[in-house]
Enzyme design. Structure first.
Site, PDB file in Angstrom:
ATOM      1  N   TYR A 225     -12.356  -1.685  -3.598  1.00  0.00           N
ATOM      2  CA  TYR A 225     -12.896  -1.988  -2.257  1.00  0.00           C
ATOM      3  C   TYR A 225     -14.424  -1.961  -2.223  1.00  0.00           C
ATOM      4  O   TYR A 225     -15.012  -1.699  -1.172  1.00  0.00           O
ATOM      5  CB  TYR A 225     -12.349  -0.987  -1.246  1.00  0.00           C
ATOM      6  CG  TYR A 225     -10.958  -1.321  -0.719  1.00  0.00           C
ATOM      7  CD1 TYR A 225     -10.651  -2.585  -0.216  1.00  0.00           C
ATOM      8  CD2 TYR A 225      -9.955  -0.358  -0.678  1.00  0.00           C
ATOM      9  CE1 TYR A 225      -9.387  -2.878   0.288  1.00  0.00           C
ATOM     10  CE2 TYR A 225      -8.684  -0.649  -0.177  1.00  0.00           C
ATOM     11  CZ  TYR A 225      -8.422  -1.916   0.299  1.00  0.00           C
ATOM     12  OH  TYR A 225      -7.168  -2.220   0.808  1.00  0.00           O
TER      13      TYR A 225
ATOM     14  N   GLU B 124      -9.785  -9.550  -7.841  1.00  0.00           N
ATOM     15  CA  GLU B 124      -8.725  -8.563  -7.571  1.00  0.00           C
ATOM     16  C   GLU B 124      -7.563  -8.666  -8.560  1.00  0.00           C
ATOM     17  O   GLU B 124      -6.992  -7.653  -8.959  1.00  0.00           O
ATOM     18  CB  GLU B 124      -8.240  -8.716  -6.128  1.00  0.00           C
ATOM     19  CG  GLU B 124      -9.323  -8.323  -5.124  1.00  0.00           C
ATOM     20  CD  GLU B 124      -8.881  -8.380  -3.664  1.00  0.00           C
ATOM     21  OE1 GLU B 124      -9.623  -7.890  -2.811  1.00  0.00           O
ATOM     22  OE2 GLU B 124      -7.778  -8.917  -3.380  1.00  0.00           O
TER      23      GLU B 124
ATOM     24  N   ASN C  92      -1.865  -0.226   7.007  1.00  0.00           N
ATOM     25  CA  ASN C  92      -1.374  -1.533   7.446  1.00  0.00           C
ATOM     26  C   ASN C  92      -0.472  -2.207   6.401  1.00  0.00           C
ATOM     27  O   ASN C  92      -0.393  -3.425   6.334  1.00  0.00           O
ATOM     28  CB  ASN C  92      -2.534  -2.431   7.882  1.00  0.00           C
ATOM     29  CG  ASN C  92      -3.531  -2.690   6.767  1.00  0.00           C
ATOM     30  OD1 ASN C  92      -3.386  -2.161   5.670  1.00  0.00           O
ATOM     31  ND2 ASN C  92      -4.530  -3.509   7.035  1.00  0.00           N
TER      32      ASN C  92
ATOM     33  N   HIS D 179      -1.969  -5.597   1.497  1.00  0.00           N
ATOM     34  CA  HIS D 179      -3.303  -6.175   1.292  1.00  0.00           C
ATOM     35  C   HIS D 179      -3.126  -7.561   0.697  1.00  0.00           C
ATOM     36  O   HIS D 179      -2.185  -7.799  -0.052  1.00  0.00           O
ATOM     37  CB  HIS D 179      -4.122  -5.302   0.329  1.00  0.00           C
ATOM     38  CG  HIS D 179      -5.366  -5.986  -0.155  1.00  0.00           C
ATOM     39  ND1 HIS D 179      -6.540  -5.975   0.566  1.00  0.00           N
ATOM     40  CD2 HIS D 179      -5.599  -6.746  -1.253  1.00  0.00           C
ATOM     41  CE1 HIS D 179      -7.448  -6.688  -0.086  1.00  0.00           C
ATOM     42  NE2 HIS D 179      -6.904  -7.163  -1.189  1.00  0.00           N
TER      43      HIS D 179
ATOM     44  N   LYS E 218       0.827  -1.206   0.000  1.00  0.00           N
ATOM     45  CA  LYS E 218       0.000   0.000   0.000  1.00  0.00           C
ATOM     46  C   LYS E 218       0.872   1.271   0.000  1.00  0.00           C
ATOM     47  O   LYS E 218       2.086   1.208   0.237  1.00  0.00           O
ATOM     48  CB  LYS E 218      -0.913  -0.023   1.230  1.00  0.00           C
ATOM     49  CG  LYS E 218      -1.895  -1.204   1.225  1.00  0.00           C
ATOM     50  CD  LYS E 218      -2.833  -1.133   2.419  1.00  0.00           C
ATOM     51  CE  LYS E 218      -3.809  -2.303   2.391  1.00  0.00           C
ATOM     52  NZ  LYS E 218      -4.857  -2.175   3.413  1.00  0.00           N
TER      53      LYS E 218
HETATM   54  P1  CMP Z   1      -7.403  -4.557   3.701  1.00  0.00           P
HETATM   55  O1  CMP Z   1      -7.050  -5.941   4.081  1.00  0.00           O
HETATM   56  O2  CMP Z   1      -6.740  -3.974   2.502  1.00  0.00           O
HETATM   57  O3  CMP Z   1      -8.995  -4.465   3.495  1.00  0.00           O
HETATM   58  C1  CMP Z   1      -9.749  -3.308   3.766  1.00  0.00           C
HETATM   59  C2  CMP Z   1      -8.936  -2.208   4.357  1.00  0.00           C
HETATM   60  O4  CMP Z   1      -9.671  -1.180   4.983  1.00  0.00           O
HETATM   61  C3  CMP Z   1      -8.076  -2.800   5.457  1.00  0.00           C
HETATM   62  O5  CMP Z   1      -7.068  -3.599   4.928  1.00  0.00           O
HETATM   63  C4  CMP Z   1      -7.613  -1.537   6.168  1.00  0.00           C
HETATM   64  O6  CMP Z   1      -6.532  -0.917   5.499  1.00  0.00           O
HETATM   65  C5  CMP Z   1      -8.834  -0.619   6.022  1.00  0.00           C
HETATM   66  N1  CMP Z   1      -9.589  -0.501   7.271  1.00  0.00           N
HETATM   67  C6  CMP Z   1      -9.699   0.631   7.986  1.00  0.00           C
HETATM   68  N2  CMP Z   1     -10.468   0.446   9.067  1.00  0.00           N
HETATM   69  C7  CMP Z   1     -10.867  -0.848   9.042  1.00  0.00           C
HETATM   70  C8  CMP Z   1     -11.681  -1.649   9.905  1.00  0.00           C
HETATM   71  N3  CMP Z   1     -12.254  -1.150  11.005  1.00  0.00           N
HETATM   72  N4  CMP Z   1     -11.873  -2.938   9.573  1.00  0.00           N
HETATM   73  C9  CMP Z   1     -11.307  -3.454   8.448  1.00  0.00           C
HETATM   74  N5  CMP Z   1     -10.522  -2.741   7.592  1.00  0.00           N
HETATM   75  C10 CMP Z   1     -10.302  -1.442   7.896  1.00  0.00           C
END
Ligand code: CMP
Length: 137
Positions: free
Chosen positions: A49, A126, A112, A115, A9
């Site tokens: 998303y 995806e 984070n 992904h 990311k």
């Molecule tokens: P990802 O696995 O890419 O999938 C959705 C993304 O939304 C997640 O990682 C986070 O980067 C973001 N995100 C932010 N807040 C939340 C949350 N409360 N729960 C899940 N995903 C979140």
């Protein structure tokens, strides 16, 4: 043989963690089938998303994902969806296991670093979102 879509990311790219993430994949014998750097538009991030549309974090995460370049990869290997998710760690880095990418590098639940697709159906969507059939082979 299974495939999954992995993304480093914008926070991972900005913090110069591309090599670190790829090294972790390689040391786990996960094969890289395709790779590209791309900056998503807000509209493209929303399309990626779309399963999260309506959730409280949707606007924020799509802003974040379109805030800078990311690195998209197609990973290949036996049970690679689960294998890569184990290497990433839980979405919430506070709950991620020791030694995982998110535990070590994530700074919040949104930023984070990485992904990964969560199922074969999601992976097919995806991978097709980022790569053409010709690019993946
Ligand atoms: P990802 O696995 O890419 O999938 C959705 C993304 O939304 C997640 O990682 C986070 O980067 C973001 N995100 C932010 N807040 C939340 C949350 N409360 N729960 C899940 N995903 C979140």
């Amino acid at each position: 043989m299974e495939r999954t879509l992995a993304i480093i990311k914008p926070d991972g790219v900005a913090r110069n963690l591309v090599g670190t993430v790829i090294q972790r994949l390689e040391r786990e014998a996960i094969h890289l089938a395709a790779i590209k750097m791309i900056r998503l538009t807000k509209v493209q991030a929303k399309g990626f998303y779309k399963v999260h549309e309506g959730k409280p974090f949707f606007d924020s995460v799509t802003d974040f994902m379109s805030s800078g370049p990311c690195v998209a990869m197609v990973l290949e290997g036996e049970d690679v969806i689960a294998h890569y998710r184990n290497i990433m760690g839980a979405t919430d880095y506070k709950k991620a296991a020791e030694g995982t990418i998110r535990k070590e590098f994530a700074t919040d639940i949104e930023k984070n670093i990485v992904h990964g697709s969560d199922s074969p159906e999601t992976a097919a969507f995806e991978i097709g979102y980022f790569f053409s059939a010709m690019e993946v082979g």
